[in-house]
Scaffold this active site. Sequence first.
Site, PDB file in Angstrom:
ATOM      1  N   LYS A  27      50.445  31.018  31.859  1.00 19.95           N
ATOM      2  CA  LYS A  27      49.097  30.976  32.441  1.00 19.95           C
ATOM      3  C   LYS A  27      48.147  31.937  31.720  1.00 19.95           C
ATOM      4  O   LYS A  27      47.049  31.557  31.330  1.00 19.95           O
ATOM      5  CB  LYS A  27      49.126  31.348  33.937  1.00 19.95           C
ATOM      6  CG  LYS A  27      50.039  30.495  34.786  1.00 19.95           C
ATOM      7  CD  LYS A  27      49.948  30.864  36.262  1.00 19.95           C
ATOM      8  CE  LYS A  27      50.339  32.294  36.578  1.00 19.95           C
ATOM      9  NZ  LYS A  27      51.760  32.613  36.321  1.00 19.95           N
ATOM     10  N   ARG A 104      47.951  33.299  45.332  1.00 13.91           N
ATOM     11  CA  ARG A 104      49.417  33.315  45.266  1.00 13.91           C
ATOM     12  C   ARG A 104      50.050  33.069  46.630  1.00 13.91           C
ATOM     13  O   ARG A 104      51.266  33.070  46.726  1.00 13.91           O
ATOM     14  CB  ARG A 104      49.876  34.677  44.743  1.00 13.91           C
ATOM     15  CG  ARG A 104      50.293  34.702  43.277  1.00 13.91           C
ATOM     16  CD  ARG A 104      50.584  36.143  42.943  1.00 13.91           C
ATOM     17  NE  ARG A 104      51.468  36.360  41.838  1.00 13.91           N
ATOM     18  CZ  ARG A 104      51.062  36.671  40.607  1.00 13.91           C
ATOM     19  NH1 ARG A 104      49.781  36.706  40.313  1.00 13.91           N
ATOM     20  NH2 ARG A 104      51.945  36.939  39.676  1.00 13.91           N
ATOM     21  N   ARG A 143      58.737  40.081  26.511  1.00 12.84           N
ATOM     22  CA  ARG A 143      57.281  40.106  26.378  1.00 12.84           C
ATOM     23  C   ARG A 143      56.763  41.510  26.057  1.00 12.84           C
ATOM     24  O   ARG A 143      57.242  42.496  26.594  1.00 12.84           O
ATOM     25  CB  ARG A 143      56.693  39.638  27.717  1.00 12.84           C
ATOM     26  CG  ARG A 143      55.220  39.453  27.719  1.00 12.84           C
ATOM     27  CD  ARG A 143      54.827  38.518  28.816  1.00 12.84           C
ATOM     28  NE  ARG A 143      54.742  39.155  30.102  1.00 12.84           N
ATOM     29  CZ  ARG A 143      54.145  38.597  31.169  1.00 12.84           C
ATOM     30  NH1 ARG A 143      53.624  37.391  31.064  1.00 12.84           N
ATOM     31  NH2 ARG A 143      54.093  39.222  32.300  1.00 12.84           N
ATOM     32  N   ARG A 176      55.911  45.810  29.973  1.00 16.33           N
ATOM     33  CA  ARG A 176      55.539  46.070  31.358  1.00 16.33           C
ATOM     34  C   ARG A 176      56.770  46.437  32.170  1.00 16.33           C
ATOM     35  O   ARG A 176      57.812  45.815  32.007  1.00 16.33           O
ATOM     36  CB  ARG A 176      54.881  44.819  31.965  1.00 16.33           C
ATOM     37  CG  ARG A 176      53.401  44.761  31.787  1.00 16.33           C
ATOM     38  CD  ARG A 176      52.834  43.424  32.160  1.00 16.33           C
ATOM     39  NE  ARG A 176      53.202  42.933  33.488  1.00 16.33           N
ATOM     40  CZ  ARG A 176      52.766  41.792  34.011  1.00 16.33           C
ATOM     41  NH1 ARG A 176      51.930  41.028  33.312  1.00 16.33           N
ATOM     42  NH2 ARG A 176      53.137  41.408  35.209  1.00 16.33           N
ATOM     43  N   ARG A 187      60.473  38.780  41.035  1.00 17.20           N
ATOM     44  CA  ARG A 187      59.168  38.098  40.943  1.00 17.20           C
ATOM     45  C   ARG A 187      59.340  36.589  41.048  1.00 17.20           C
ATOM     46  O   ARG A 187      58.523  35.903  41.668  1.00 17.20           O
ATOM     47  CB  ARG A 187      58.472  38.468  39.622  1.00 17.20           C
ATOM     48  CG  ARG A 187      57.988  39.918  39.613  1.00 17.20           C
ATOM     49  CD  ARG A 187      57.665  40.388  38.207  1.00 17.20           C
ATOM     50  NE  ARG A 187      56.521  39.715  37.631  1.00 17.20           N
ATOM     51  CZ  ARG A 187      56.262  39.694  36.317  1.00 17.20           C
ATOM     52  NH1 ARG A 187      57.082  40.287  35.463  1.00 17.20           N
ATOM     53  NH2 ARG A 187      55.196  39.065  35.877  1.00 17.20           N
TER      54      ARG A 187
HETATM   55  P1  AMP Z   1      50.828  39.073  37.091  1.00 16.64           P
HETATM   56  O1  AMP Z   1      50.285  39.872  35.962  1.00 16.64           O
HETATM   57  O2  AMP Z   1      49.956  37.918  37.472  1.00 16.64           O
HETATM   58  O3  AMP Z   1      52.271  38.674  36.861  1.00 16.64           O
HETATM   59  O4  AMP Z   1      50.829  40.050  38.371  1.00 16.64           O
HETATM   60  C1  AMP Z   1      51.588  41.247  38.381  1.00 16.64           C
HETATM   61  C2  AMP Z   1      51.844  41.682  39.810  1.00 16.64           C
HETATM   62  O5  AMP Z   1      50.591  41.955  40.465  1.00 16.64           O
HETATM   63  C3  AMP Z   1      52.503  40.646  40.705  1.00 16.64           C
HETATM   64  O6  AMP Z   1      53.921  40.649  40.550  1.00 16.64           O
HETATM   65  C4  AMP Z   1      52.053  41.096  42.096  1.00 16.64           C
HETATM   66  O7  AMP Z   1      52.784  42.222  42.531  1.00 16.64           O
HETATM   67  C5  AMP Z   1      50.633  41.540  41.825  1.00 16.64           C
HETATM   68  N1  AMP Z   1      49.678  40.433  42.000  1.00 16.64           N
HETATM   69  C6  AMP Z   1      48.941  39.808  41.038  1.00 16.64           C
HETATM   70  N2  AMP Z   1      48.177  38.844  41.565  1.00 16.64           N
HETATM   71  C7  AMP Z   1      48.433  38.838  42.893  1.00 16.64           C
HETATM   72  C8  AMP Z   1      47.978  38.059  43.991  1.00 16.64           C
HETATM   73  N3  AMP Z   1      47.095  37.061  43.812  1.00 16.64           N
HETATM   74  N4  AMP Z   1      48.471  38.335  45.228  1.00 16.64           N
HETATM   75  C9  AMP Z   1      49.353  39.321  45.420  1.00 16.64           C
HETATM   76  N5  AMP Z   1      49.842  40.095  44.441  1.00 16.64           N
HETATM   77  C10 AMP Z   1      49.388  39.859  43.184  1.00 16.64           C
END
Ligand code: AMP
Length: 237
Positions: A27, A104, A143, A176, A187
Site C-alpha cells: 500500500k 483499519r 524491509r 522499523r 500485526r
Molecule cells: P503502518 O505503518 O500502516 O503499518 O502502521 C504502523 C502501526 O501504526 C500499526 O501497526 C498500528 O499500531 C498503528 N496504526 C496505523 N494506522 C492505524 C489506524 N488507522 N488505526 C489504528 N492504528 C493504526
Amino acid sequence: MNRAPGHMVTSSRAVRVVFLGPPGAGKGTQAKMLQERYGFRQISTGDMLRANVARGTALGLEAKAFMDAGGLVPDDVIVGMMEGELGSAAGSTGSSFILDGFPRTVGQAVSLDEMLQRMGLPLTAVLLFDADRDTLVARLTGRWTNPRSGRTYHAVFNPPKTAGIDDDDGEPLVQRHDDTRDVVLDRLATYDEKTKPLIDYYAGTGLLERIDGLGAIDEVTGAVFGALDLPAGTEPA
Ligand code: AMP
C-alpha cells in the site's frame, strides 16, 4: 524504479481512494508512486503516528505502546488525528488523496464516511491489496525504511543502490521496530481480526476493487493505474 521527476501527470478527475490490505501488501509503496506521478496526497496514519513518536508528542507517547505490540491505536485517537488532516487536505491539495492504512476498523470507516460526507468529498474507490502470508512476512522482515519520508526498500526484492542509504535523498535507512518477526505476526493477526471486516463493509458500496499485490512493484503499479482508470504514460495528459 519508474519514477520520472518532472513528469507529473495531471488527472482531470478527483481520486479519493482508500488503500486497504494487510501490512506488507504494498500500500505505502504504491501510494508514494501515485503521489509522485499524479501529485495525489498520500495520507498515511502509520507515518503520521511515527512522526509523533519521533517528536515525543502526547499523541506519540500514547500511540507507541500499541504500535510496538503490533496492535491498533484506539479509534478516538486516530479519528481525531484524521479530522485535522483531512480538513487540511481538502483546503490545500485539491480534493484528491490516498488514505494509506486508514481506516483499519469498522468504527474508523463509519467516522470516515461521516467526515467525508460533511466535507462533500465522497470516496471514489477502495483498493484491496492482497498477498499470501509468507510473502507478507518476507517483505516486512526484510524491509528498510527512511524514517523521515516513509519510503521503503527491501534487502532482496528492492534494494537501495547503497546498502542502508535512501537512493532518493541520501538519508540513512532503518529497520522499523515493528518489522521484527514476532511483531509482524501480531500485526497480521490484528489485521485479520480488526481490519478484514472492512472488506465486507466496502463490498456493499460498489467501490471495492481487488489488486493482486504479489507481482513486482511495476506490475502492481500498472494494476493500480488500471483500477483507478488513470493514464499510465509519462507525458502530461
Ligand atoms: P503502518 O505503518 O500502516 O503499518 O502502521 C504502523 C502501526 O501504526 C500499526 O501497526 C498500528 O499500531 C498503528 N496504526 C496505523 N494506522 C492505524 C489506524 N488507522 N488505526 C489504528 N492504528 C493504526
